[in-house]
Design a protein around this motif. Structure first.
Motif, PDB file in Angstrom:
ATOM      1  N   ILE A   4       0.786  -1.342   0.064  1.00  0.00           N
ATOM      2  CA  ILE A   4       0.011  -0.057  -0.226  1.00  0.00           C
ATOM      3  C   ILE A   4       0.920   1.278   0.331  1.00  0.00           C
ATOM      4  O   ILE A   4       0.674   2.125  -0.817  1.00  0.00           O
ATOM      5  N   ALA A   5       1.953   1.290   0.784  1.00  0.00           N
ATOM      6  CA  ALA A   5       3.003   2.332   0.761  1.00  0.00           C
ATOM      7  C   ALA A   5       3.301   2.558  -0.639  1.00  0.00           C
ATOM      8  O   ALA A   5       3.529   3.814  -0.916  1.00  0.00           O
ATOM      9  N   ASP A   6       3.875   1.485  -1.227  1.00  0.00           N
ATOM     10  CA  ASP A   6       4.332   1.818  -2.617  1.00  0.00           C
ATOM     11  C   ASP A   6       3.453   2.344  -3.629  1.00  0.00           C
ATOM     12  O   ASP A   6       3.785   3.098  -4.441  1.00  0.00           O
ATOM     13  N   ALA A   7       2.115   1.900  -3.416  1.00  0.00           N
ATOM     14  CA  ALA A   7       1.110   2.580  -4.162  1.00  0.00           C
ATOM     15  C   ALA A   7       1.155   3.999  -4.018  1.00  0.00           C
ATOM     16  O   ALA A   7       0.658   4.678  -4.836  1.00  0.00           O
ATOM     17  N   PHE A   8       1.038   4.485  -2.762  1.00  0.00           N
ATOM     18  CA  PHE A   8       0.869   5.897  -2.400  1.00  0.00           C
ATOM     19  C   PHE A   8       2.120   6.764  -2.911  1.00  0.00           C
ATOM     20  O   PHE A   8       2.207   7.671  -3.530  1.00  0.00           O
ATOM     21  N   SER A   9       3.350   5.821  -2.910  1.00  0.00           N
ATOM     22  CA  SER A   9       4.500   6.498  -3.529  1.00  0.00           C
ATOM     23  C   SER A   9       4.495   6.524  -4.899  1.00  0.00           C
ATOM     24  O   SER A   9       4.796   7.505  -5.483  1.00  0.00           O
ATOM     25  N   TRP A  10       3.786   5.528  -5.568  1.00  0.00           N
ATOM     26  CA  TRP A  10       3.749   5.880  -7.181  1.00  0.00           C
ATOM     27  C   TRP A  10       3.096   6.893  -7.468  1.00  0.00           C
ATOM     28  O   TRP A  10       3.202   7.643  -8.541  1.00  0.00           O
ATOM     29  N   ARG A  11       1.909   7.324  -6.699  1.00  0.00           N
ATOM     30  CA  ARG A  11       0.939   8.241  -7.147  1.00  0.00           C
ATOM     31  C   ARG A  11       1.781   9.337  -6.919  1.00  0.00           C
ATOM     32  O   ARG A  11       1.677  10.329  -7.693  1.00  0.00           O
ATOM     33  N   ARG A  12       2.483   9.622  -5.765  1.00  0.00           N
ATOM     34  CA  ARG A  12       3.114  10.914  -5.655  1.00  0.00           C
ATOM     35  C   ARG A  12       4.066  11.099  -6.733  1.00  0.00           C
ATOM     36  O   ARG A  12       4.354  12.301  -6.982  1.00  0.00           O
ATOM     37  N   VAL A  13       5.101  10.035  -6.935  1.00  0.00           N
ATOM     38  CA  VAL A  13       6.065  10.177  -7.877  1.00  0.00           C
ATOM     39  C   VAL A  13       5.306  10.723  -9.185  1.00  0.00           C
ATOM     40  O   VAL A  13       5.886  11.447  -9.986  1.00  0.00           O
TER      41      VAL A  13
ATOM     42  N   LEU B 213       2.728  12.408  -9.528  1.00  0.00           N
ATOM     43  CA  LEU B 213       2.265  13.715  -9.565  1.00  0.00           C
ATOM     44  C   LEU B 213       3.545  14.583  -9.842  1.00  0.00           C
ATOM     45  O   LEU B 213       3.360  15.613 -10.373  1.00  0.00           O
ATOM     46  N   GLU B 214       4.566  14.376  -9.390  1.00  0.00           N
ATOM     47  CA  GLU B 214       5.848  14.977  -9.530  1.00  0.00           C
ATOM     48  C   GLU B 214       6.247  15.094 -10.878  1.00  0.00           C
ATOM     49  O   GLU B 214       7.346  15.763 -11.124  1.00  0.00           O
ATOM     50  N   GLN B 215       5.959  14.057 -11.704  1.00  0.00           N
ATOM     51  CA  GLN B 215       6.314  14.560 -13.169  1.00  0.00           C
ATOM     52  C   GLN B 215       5.622  15.782 -13.817  1.00  0.00           C
ATOM     53  O   GLN B 215       6.299  16.345 -14.822  1.00  0.00           O
ATOM     54  N   GLY B 216       4.565  16.361 -13.193  1.00  0.00           N
ATOM     55  CA  GLY B 216       4.228  17.524 -13.695  1.00  0.00           C
ATOM     56  C   GLY B 216       4.929  18.785 -13.176  1.00  0.00           C
ATOM     57  O   GLY B 216       5.971  18.732 -12.514  1.00  0.00           O
ATOM     58  N   ALA B 217       4.364  19.917 -13.331  1.00  0.00           N
ATOM     59  CA  ALA B 217       4.963  21.276 -13.113  1.00  0.00           C
ATOM     60  C   ALA B 217       4.817  21.311 -11.657  1.00  0.00           C
ATOM     61  O   ALA B 217       3.879  21.352 -11.109  1.00  0.00           O
ATOM     62  N   GLU B 218       6.148  21.354 -10.951  1.00  0.00           N
ATOM     63  CA  GLU B 218       6.155  21.597  -9.664  1.00  0.00           C
ATOM     64  C   GLU B 218       5.513  23.006  -9.239  1.00  0.00           C
ATOM     65  O   GLU B 218       6.023  24.147  -9.918  1.00  0.00           O
ATOM     66  N   PRO B 219       4.810  23.189  -8.022  1.00  0.00           N
ATOM     67  CA  PRO B 219       4.126  24.383  -7.894  1.00  0.00           C
ATOM     68  C   PRO B 219       5.094  25.277  -7.216  1.00  0.00           C
ATOM     69  O   PRO B 219       6.271  24.922  -6.900  1.00  0.00           O
ATOM     70  N   ASP B 220       5.006  26.620  -7.100  1.00  0.00           N
ATOM     71  CA  ASP B 220       5.829  27.679  -6.476  1.00  0.00           C
ATOM     72  C   ASP B 220       6.026  27.288  -4.839  1.00  0.00           C
ATOM     73  O   ASP B 220       4.893  26.925  -4.070  1.00  0.00           O
ATOM     74  N   GLY B 221       7.067  27.420  -4.694  1.00  0.00           N
ATOM     75  CA  GLY B 221       7.709  26.847  -3.302  1.00  0.00           C
ATOM     76  C   GLY B 221       7.716  25.353  -3.006  1.00  0.00           C
ATOM     77  O   GLY B 221       8.355  25.057  -1.953  1.00  0.00           O
TER      78      GLY B 221
ATOM     79  N   TRP C 263      -0.447  16.313  -2.925  1.00  0.00           N
ATOM     80  CA  TRP C 263       0.883  15.726  -2.846  1.00  0.00           C
ATOM     81  C   TRP C 263       1.337  15.422  -1.204  1.00  0.00           C
ATOM     82  O   TRP C 263       1.746  14.404  -0.955  1.00  0.00           O
ATOM     83  N   ARG C 264       0.606  16.229  -0.376  1.00  0.00           N
ATOM     84  CA  ARG C 264       1.111  16.164   1.106  1.00  0.00           C
ATOM     85  C   ARG C 264       0.294  15.077   1.551  1.00  0.00           C
ATOM     86  O   ARG C 264       0.479  14.272   2.258  1.00  0.00           O
ATOM     87  N   ARG C 265      -1.213  14.810   0.930  1.00  0.00           N
ATOM     88  CA  ARG C 265      -1.770  13.758   1.717  1.00  0.00           C
ATOM     89  C   ARG C 265      -1.221  12.255   1.117  1.00  0.00           C
ATOM     90  O   ARG C 265      -1.322  11.278   1.769  1.00  0.00           O
ATOM     91  N   LEU C 266      -0.767  12.366  -0.293  1.00  0.00           N
ATOM     92  CA  LEU C 266      -0.065  11.076  -0.597  1.00  0.00           C
ATOM     93  C   LEU C 266       1.133  10.639   0.110  1.00  0.00           C
ATOM     94  O   LEU C 266       1.412   9.703   0.756  1.00  0.00           O
TER      95      LEU C 266
END
Length: 900
Positions: A428-437, A439-447, A455-458
């Motif tokens: 399950i942790a790997d599943a959340f990690s995959w989702r987070r990673v 998401l990180e393929q997109g544009a990084e938000p300011d800050g 991202w924080r919830r994941l």
């Protein structure tokens, strides 16, 4: 063609049809919804009782009834962690029902952006000091002290100056608030400043206005606050003020509120208003209610009924769960030993469903994606069945087990197979990690990604499951992660600490649970920020990089609390541990700057630029440091570089324009200040500086117009009001000057520069006693800072017949000589002042030498005019010197005419 109902609608119908018990509460609620809103006295309901008695089930039933009666409904649980999030969730849910709160949403978006700007800007250091004004942190204004004492800038309400300065001494809190005001006063409107410092004071009334408009178009609005035992401590005061006191505006009469939690309402908050609360205490089912539910589910065999009553202890959630498969015979009962959950699993005939029920207890909540990660891969999809179970709550596709049932299932799995427990949580942790990673393929938000809610919830769920899988190996990384959570804000850190506590509880592991408890205890102390960081530094076994960040964060908090020595100690440790940390080096440089240790500040800013040559911020602040040292050429070079790196940098344009002003390059100053105003048309600092340039160009109407706009934009800024007062003084409009300077001192009773300016006004009006009192106070606040204060005091003492007046002139000469020996505009000012002081001492040759040096430096027109004005005032105060002073006045006037 008739639209087919959704799965959620089918679940709702099934549960509504099978609802048993709580008929008195349901009937009372229906009656309230039927009444005319002006006639009902019931608007606030409190459902309370121990876990498992059906509070959430009753809440869902009431929500269904409210919607059937045409109401708009809102459901909140522990997923909201503060008041702003609660208002945001209410707005989002009403929007889905066609009642968008557009004005509130717009101000909320502005607040989020301002929080980000505050974090970035305050990390960069203090705003520029006014001319002649020390940049060290001033004492807080009285309004800020009052605000801090009543909690308007309390815990977490001063973003960017340390997440937890709200819990330190009120004067320190107020000082932090003033720093944030100063940071924003040059870039934002007064409304924006108030929004970032006291969000509830701005957002609350806007929220109420939009809510009133939504309520006008619907029969009623009903809010449901479930699991209120968790959110009550965070929402109690706001909710009481919203519903009862009218602090944020009048509450529409058709807004009803239902609270559901385990304990009673906090007497300290609700004690005076309990007569307005409709109290609904819930207990376990009576035996009659339990038997009726079992009968409705088809469970009639007395031996089965007796076993269910025994195993469930008549907790509604367990009675309903055990009855779900309608066990009908003695053969279904079997061995009466075991827990309620074990019995439920035994009675579920489908092994796939039993496996899925156990597996999906592992995540704290799940959607379709998490279900796939949690459920065994070889089992057909059982999610539709699982959503119908009485212990599962399904809201907008997010499912959650009732905590009583989940705890039992977790304990059962942990005891049955520790190895399987670890493997499942890791998956399950790997599943959340995959989702987070992903998401990180997109544009990084300011800050950075920590500013992205999704991202924080994941990341939080990934952390929880890593801790559950292997607490010993995952805990060090989780503790390191706490620093990032702390850096983002107090709400985020509290969530991470609570997750540690939950992981410890769910795994029966001491490490995470103890750390979570200690951190939550630290967050409830008088100094929560430093307490939490100290705990991590002393006991967290952090690696060097993490320790460096922890010391940097604590240094930031201590610096903005005015505890500079302790801040230096932290920054020194951080730099020693991580010499490549630009943030630690820059933080130390900013602290040096606050204490006017400009050479040390330069060294740190040099190092920060070496570490990151593309950092516009470092060039901007090093330029400001050079400016403070009168090294104007180097300051201009740094501002040029900062603007090349960031053409939108308001501060670089504003500060470069100010250096041009000091150099007498007024047209260039105006151009830069105009560019700064293009980036923020509300900047009080820029208006004040441009007004000063207009005055130097003798464009007095434009000068006063800009100063008026500066004061209108920030009427509570002592610096802005004092600058307008100074302009009135220079224009010899003394009554208006006194009014502004009185007001500035009222805003900040320890504002030394304002006392000096007011003393000069009193001298010009020949009120020498008043002048002496103001100048004494200015020197008391900042001794040996400005030679002109001593010169002005000498004149007052001379006029009052005091023999010690020449002592002040001697001290003024010492300070002016130091200025004259510097480079840049300070040399011109120092020599011009020496001309005047030597004349006051009848040191005519020294006055001639100073005037020769002054002319050699090509003084500006306003410096020539100032010299004439100062000599004229001296001749008035000491008439015996008038004839000897006259040639100096004539030569200055001739130079002025030649320049014109």
């Amino acid at each position: 063609m008739r639209q087919r109902p959704s799965r959620q609608e089918l679940i709702r119908r099934r549960r509504q049809g099978g609802f048993v018990g709580r008929q008195g509460e349901i009937a009372a609620f229906r009656e309230v919804l039927r009444q005319v809103v002006e006639e009902t006295e019931q608007f606030l309901f409190h459902i309370h009782g121990p876990a498992g008695v059906g509070k959430s089930t009753l809440v869902r039933q009431l929500e269904t009834i409210a919607r059937e009666n045409g109401a708009l409904t809102v459901y909140l649980d522990e997923s909201v962690a503060d008041v702003v999030e609660a208002m945001e969730a209410i707005s989002a849910q009403l929007a889905l029902q066609g009642a968008a709160m557009k004005t509130f949403d717009k101000r909320l978006a502005a607040y989020r952006q301002l929080r980000h700007e505050a974090a970035a800007g305050a990390a960069a250091g203090p705003p520029p000091a006014a001319d002649g004004e020390p940049p060290a942190a001033p004492a807080p204004s009285p309004s800020s002290v009052v605000a801090s004492q009543v909690g308007l800038v309390g815990l977490g309400m001063i973003p960017g100056v340390g997440a937890f300065t709200g819990a330190v001494d009120p004067l320190q809190v107020a000082a932090g608030a003033d720093r944030v005001k100063a940071l924003f006063q040059s870039r934002r409107s007064p409304e924006d400043i108030q929004l970032v410092l006291s969000p509830l004071q701005v957002l609350g009334p806007v929220f109420m206005e939009d809510l009133t408009e939504a309520a006008r178009r619907t029969p009623s609005i009903v809010w449901f606050f479930d699991t209120y035992e968790r959110t009550g401590p965070l929402l109690d005061v706001w909710l009481r003020d919203l519903l009862i006191s009218g602090r944020y505006g009048a509450l529409p009469p058709n807004v009803l509120t239902v609270l559901a939690g385990q304990p009673g309402l906090a007497p300290s908050v609700w004690g005076d208003w309990l007569d307005l609360v409709t109290d609904w205490p819930l207990d376990i089912f009576s035996e009659d209610e339990a038997r009726r539910l079992l009968t409705q589910k088809g469970v009639t065999d007395e031996r089965v009924v007796a076993l269910i009553l025994e195993l469930s202890e008549r907790l509604p959630v367990l009675v309903s769960t055990l009855a779900e498969n309608s066990p009908a015979s003695l053969d279904d009962v079997g061995d009466p030993s075991g827990t309620a959950v074990e019995r439920f699993l035994k009675w579920e005939p489908d092994p796939d469903r039993r496996a899925v029920a156990l597996a999906c207890a592992l995540p704290q909540q799940f959607d379709t994606g998490v279900y796939r990660a949690a459920a065994p891969a070889d089992i057909p999809d059982q999610l539709p069945w699982l959503r119908t179970m009485p212990f599962v709550t399904d809201r907008a596709g997010q499912c959650r087990y009732h905590q009583v049932v989940r705890s039992m299932m977790l304990r059962l799995q942990r005891q049955r197979s520790p190895e399987s427990w670890r493997e499942q949580h890791t998956r399950i942790a790997d599943a959340f990690s995959w989702r987070r990673v992903s998401l990180e393929q997109g544009a990084e938000p300011d800050g950075g990604w920590w500013h992205d809610d999704h991202w924080r919830r994941l990341r939080l769920q990934e952390t929880y499951h890593r801790l559950c899988a292997d607490p010993r190996t995952a805990l060090p990384e989780a503790l390191r992660e706490l620093l990032d959570a702390y850096d983002h804000g107090p709400t985020t850190l509290r969530r991470w600490a609570q997750t540690l506590t939950e992981a410890g509880r769910d795994t029966d592991a001491r490490g995470p649970g103890e750390w979570g408890a200690r951190l939550l205890a630290a967050l409830d102390t008088e100094e929560p920020g430093p307490a939490a960081l100290t705990l991590l530094i002393d006991q967290g076994r952090l690696d060097n990089a993490a320790r460096a960040k922890a010391h940097t964060l604590r240094g930031d908090d201590l610096r903005y609390a005015g505890r500079y020595d302790q801040a230096f100690a932290d920054f020194d440790v951080a730099v020693a541990l991580a010499p490549e940390s630009r943030r630690a080096v820059g933080g130390r440089g900013t602290t040096h700057s606050l204490l006017e240790r400009y050479e040390e500040a330069l060294a740190d800013f040099d190092r920060a630029i070496e570490l990151d040559p593309t950092d516009s911020w470092a060039f901007t602040w090093r330029g400001d440091t050079y400016s403070s040292l009168d090294r104007c050429d180097e300051a201009l070079a740094d501002f040029d570089r900062a603007i090349a790196l960031d053409p939108e940098s308001l501060w670089a344009f504003a500060w470069r324009g100010d250096v041009y002003r000091l150099l007498g390059r007024y047209e260039e100053a105006l151009a830069d200040l105009d560019r700064a105003l293009e980036r923020d048309v509300t900047s009080s600092f820029v208006f004040a500086r441009r007004g000063e340039v207009y005055r130097l160009l003798e464009r007095h109407d434009e000068a006063l117009a800009d100063m008026d706009r500066a004061v209108e934009g920030n009427p509570d800024s002592s610096w802005v009001v004092a600058r307008r007062g100074e302009m009135y003084r220079l224009l010899e409009r003394y009554d208006e000057a006194l009014a502004d300077l009185d007001r500035a001192i009222g805003l900040d009773p320890d504002y030394g520069w304002a006392f000096t300016a007011r003393g000069q006004v009193h001298t010009a009006l020949e009120r020498y006693e008043e002048a002496l009192a103001d100048l004494d106070r200015s020197i008391e606040l900042k001794p040996d800072h400005d030679g002109w204060i001593y010169y002005e005091r000498a004149l007052a003492r001379r006029r009052l017949g005091r023999a010690d007046w020449t002592r002040d002139l001697t001290r003024a000469i010492s300070l002016f000589t130091a200025d004259a020996e510097s480079t840049g505009p300070g040399a011109q000012v120092g020599l011009g002042n020496l001309v005047v002081v030597h004349c006051a001492l009848s040191s005519w040759q020294e006055a001639e030498d100073a005037l020769t040096g002054f002319f050699a430096l090509r003084p500006s027109r306003h410096q020539l005019r100032d010299g004439i004005t100062d000599l004229t005032l001296l001749a008035r105060v000491v008439p015996s010197l008038a004839q000897r002073i006259l040639p100096f006045q004539v030569r200055l006037r001739d130079a002025l005419d030649a320049d014109g």
